[in-house]
Motif scaffolding. Sequence first.
Motif, short mmCIF file in Angstrom:
data_model
loop_
_atom_site.label_atom_id
_atom_site.label_comp_id
_atom_site.label_asym_id
_atom_site.label_seq_id
_atom_site.Cartn_x
_atom_site.Cartn_y
_atom_site.Cartn_z
N PHE A 224 0.82 -1.21 0.00
CA PHE A 224 0.00 0.00 0.00
C PHE A 224 0.86 1.27 0.00
N LEU A 225 2.16 1.13 0.26
CA LEU A 225 3.03 2.30 0.29
C LEU A 225 3.14 2.96 -1.08
N THR A 226 3.04 2.17 -2.15
CA THR A 226 3.03 2.76 -3.49
C THR A 226 1.68 2.64 -4.17
N SER A 227 0.81 1.76 -3.68
CA SER A 227 -0.54 1.64 -4.23
C SER A 227 -1.49 2.55 -3.48
N VAL A 228 -1.04 3.76 -3.18
CA VAL A 228 -1.87 4.68 -2.42
C VAL A 228 -3.11 5.02 -3.22
N GLY A 229 -4.23 5.07 -2.50
CA GLY A 229 -5.49 5.35 -3.16
C GLY A 229 -6.18 4.11 -3.70
N GLY A 230 -5.51 2.95 -3.64
CA GLY A 230 -6.10 1.72 -4.13
C GLY A 230 -6.92 1.04 -3.06
N SER A 231 -7.44 -0.13 -3.40
CA SER A 231 -8.30 -0.85 -2.47
C SER A 231 -7.70 -2.18 -2.03
N GLN A 232 -6.40 -2.39 -2.28
CA GLN A 232 -5.78 -3.67 -1.98
C GLN A 232 -5.69 -3.92 -0.48
N SER A 233 -5.58 -2.91 0.30
CA SER A 233 -5.48 -3.10 1.74
C SER A 233 -6.10 -1.90 2.45
N ARG A 234 -6.63 -2.17 3.64
CA ARG A 234 -7.22 -1.10 4.44
C ARG A 234 -6.17 -0.53 5.38
N LEU A 235 -6.31 0.75 5.66
CA LEU A 235 -5.26 1.44 6.39
C LEU A 235 -5.85 2.37 7.44
N VAL A 236 -5.28 2.30 8.65
CA VAL A 236 -5.51 3.29 9.69
C VAL A 236 -4.22 4.09 9.83
N LEU A 237 -4.30 5.39 9.65
CA LEU A 237 -3.12 6.25 9.67
C LEU A 237 -3.06 7.00 10.99
N LEU A 238 -1.91 6.89 11.67
CA LEU A 238 -1.65 7.65 12.89
C LEU A 238 -0.57 8.68 12.60
N ILE A 239 -0.75 9.89 13.09
CA ILE A 239 0.24 10.95 12.88
C ILE A 239 0.75 11.42 14.24
N LEU A 240 2.08 11.36 14.39
CA LEU A 240 2.71 11.76 15.65
C LEU A 240 3.49 13.05 15.45
N ASN A 241 4.01 13.55 16.55
CA ASN A 241 4.64 14.87 16.56
C ASN A 241 6.12 14.80 16.22
N TYR A 242 6.39 14.41 14.96
CA TYR A 242 7.76 14.46 14.45
C TYR A 242 7.67 14.64 12.94
N ARG A 243 8.80 14.85 12.31
CA ARG A 243 8.85 15.15 10.88
C ARG A 243 8.05 14.12 10.08
N LEU A 244 7.14 14.60 9.24
CA LEU A 244 6.28 13.73 8.45
C LEU A 244 6.87 13.52 7.06
N PRO A 245 6.91 12.27 6.58
CA PRO A 245 7.42 12.03 5.22
C PRO A 245 6.46 12.59 4.19
N PRO A 246 6.95 12.97 3.00
CA PRO A 246 6.08 13.52 1.97
C PRO A 246 4.90 12.63 1.58
#
Length: 264
Positions: free
Chosen positions: A6-28
């Motif tokens: 899913f890291l490159t198939s972003v926006g696809g339906s191959q896997s479901r994802l819960v995204l957590l965002i923490l207080n440090y530098r975020l990757p693009p």
Amino acid sequence: MLSDRFLTSVGGSQSRLVLLILNYRLPPVTLALWKHAQLRVVADGGANRLYDTVSKWSCQSVPKLNPADAVPDIIKGDLDSIRPEVLEFYRHLGSRIVDLSDDQDTTDLQKCIDCALHQLKEDPSQLDGASILAVGALGGRMDHVLSSLNTLYRHEGRKILLCGDGNLVRLLPAGRSRLTPDRATEGPACGLVNLGTPATASSTGLKWNLDNTRLEVAGLQSTSNIIVSDEVIVDTDRPLLWMTEFHDPVQLPETQSSTNGQLE
């Protein structure tokens, strides 16, 4: 099967994802993952990161994004880091604010994972089988990094990944794990590291495979290994940390094209 495709198939339906965002530098890639995620949980200080970062990327349909284009489903934590204006901004736009300031014994990462696991249980039709990916979870202060790794050990058997500063880490449970790394973004460098009870492990798919090898603190660890196959199999009698170097598929703003990191 543990897949990171899913890291490159972003926006696809191959896997479901819960995204957590923490207080440090975020990757693009964060904003592209944001679009793909079924649930978005942000630690209180992570809300500042999100608010300050979203305008640094663009997508095809919205040349200039603003914080209103990425509103968290839930902001959770002790709320000691989030700026008041950021808190009110997201509250006004519908984010659910969960104040856990009375809990000083768990980290923001643990609080967000607890929230994610609760939502997985409450809404299995939408979130069943979802991976939990925490961005901003690695890098910076070493005590924070070690705390994040320690948190993985509290959730053996869960599909939880930590991402930050060019690294991806997950905990492999005891038994056999079949891994399908996204080789477009991961590796080739990788490692199998034990921070708990000494483990005996074997592997296939690596340049230097383990063969009933004992891994332990103050002893041998499989660091600076290399992925050589599209599938890596690890057999271990104790949990092991699987870590790979991560190459962000979304370029930085000054070099990216208008189609990278699309949110539409």
